[in-house]
Design an enzyme around this catalytic site. Sequence first.
Site, PDB file in Angstrom:
ATOM      1  N   HIS A   1       0.853  -1.192   0.000  1.00 29.03           N
ATOM      2  CA  HIS A   1       0.000   0.000   0.000  1.00 29.03           C
ATOM      3  C   HIS A   1       0.890   1.244   0.000  1.00 29.03           C
ATOM      4  CE1 HIS A   1      -2.744   3.079   1.437  1.00 29.03           C
ATOM      5  NE2 HIS A   1      -3.708   2.320   0.937  1.00 29.03           N
TER       6      HIS A   1
ATOM      7  N   GLU B   1      -4.032   2.316  -7.209  1.00 29.14           N
ATOM      8  CA  GLU B   1      -4.435   3.398  -6.325  1.00 29.14           C
ATOM      9  C   GLU B   1      -3.578   4.636  -6.587  1.00 29.14           C
ATOM     10  OE1 GLU B   1      -6.551   1.781  -2.593  1.00 29.14           O
ATOM     11  OE2 GLU B   1      -4.425   1.810  -2.195  1.00 29.14           O
TER      12      GLU B   1
HETATM   13  P1  PGA Z   1      -9.528   5.913   0.722  1.00 25.55           P
HETATM   14  O1  PGA Z   1      -8.333   4.873   0.883  1.00 25.55           O
HETATM   15  O2  PGA Z   1     -10.704   5.153   0.151  1.00 25.55           O
HETATM   16  O3  PGA Z   1      -9.797   6.421   2.105  1.00 25.55           O
HETATM   17  O4  PGA Z   1      -9.066   6.975  -0.222  1.00 25.55           O
HETATM   18  C1  PGA Z   1      -8.079   3.881  -0.076  1.00 25.55           C
HETATM   19  C2  PGA Z   1      -6.880   3.079   0.320  1.00 25.55           C
HETATM   20  O5  PGA Z   1      -5.947   3.655   0.899  1.00 25.55           O
HETATM   21  O6  PGA Z   1      -6.808   1.853   0.092  1.00 25.55           O
END
Ligand code: PGA
Length: 252
Positions: A90, A162
């Site tokens: 992540h 992401e």
């Molecule tokens: P968020 O986080 O939906 O709060 O933007 C997503 C993530 O970090 O996996």
Amino acid sequence: MAGNWKMYKTAAETAAFFDKFKPLVEKSDHCDIVICPTFPNLPAAVDAAKGSAIEIGGQNLFWEKEGAYTGEVSGPMLVAVGARWVIIGHSERRHYFAETDQTVLKRTVAALAAGLHPIVCVGERIEQREAGKTEEVLHDQFTGGISALAPEQFAKIVIAYEPVWAIGTGEKCDDEEANRVCGLVRRLLAQVWGAEKAQGVRVLYGGSVDAQNAPGLMRQPEVDGGLVGGKSLIADDFEKIVRAAQQGKGMG
Ligand code: PGA
């Protein structure tokens, strides 16, 4: 549809979430639903999810099975408490805890060896996007890391795209752009393992997914699901997002 709870909720709050969330998704069998709480709350979550299809995951793991690694948790330990999934690489781990593409690969291999489903995160930071380097960053994250997986290992992973600038910011990556970059991720996979295998891998979008933007995102052909942070902590919101996947994919 995976919920990344980050460093939120106590065991009691975890149990309260499941009390509310479980009945809401009772009939949602169109997708896997995964919740990833903090390590200490894994047993509470596994317990609370019993009798439902909701599966539980960790937010990280270390690549050794056991040993003198203060503060770390291994794949077999996650499995032993009933976790089936694990988030790897992540952006918060990469940013605050100096994870690299190489350690992401090691963790992914360890997760697979333990029988866990890894959710491997990739994505570009804002300055990289502004410099027009999104493709390059993804390419580097891929070639420096998981492209070394063997075909049978690769078939079991889930990728989460992401964009770092959209995580926890409320900043929205628009639907077409999420689709374009998830497609790009799939092309990178296809270059190593072939188009057919790449098509079979689930590519999730993550970054400020909420009940309002989920329907549009989930309608995108290259977006197979979501990795949801903030809104996965709220039962009503996460249920709406789960439902958006069903509608977006024409499954109900
Ligand atoms: P968020 O986080 O939906 O709060 O933007 C997503 C993530 O970090 O996996």
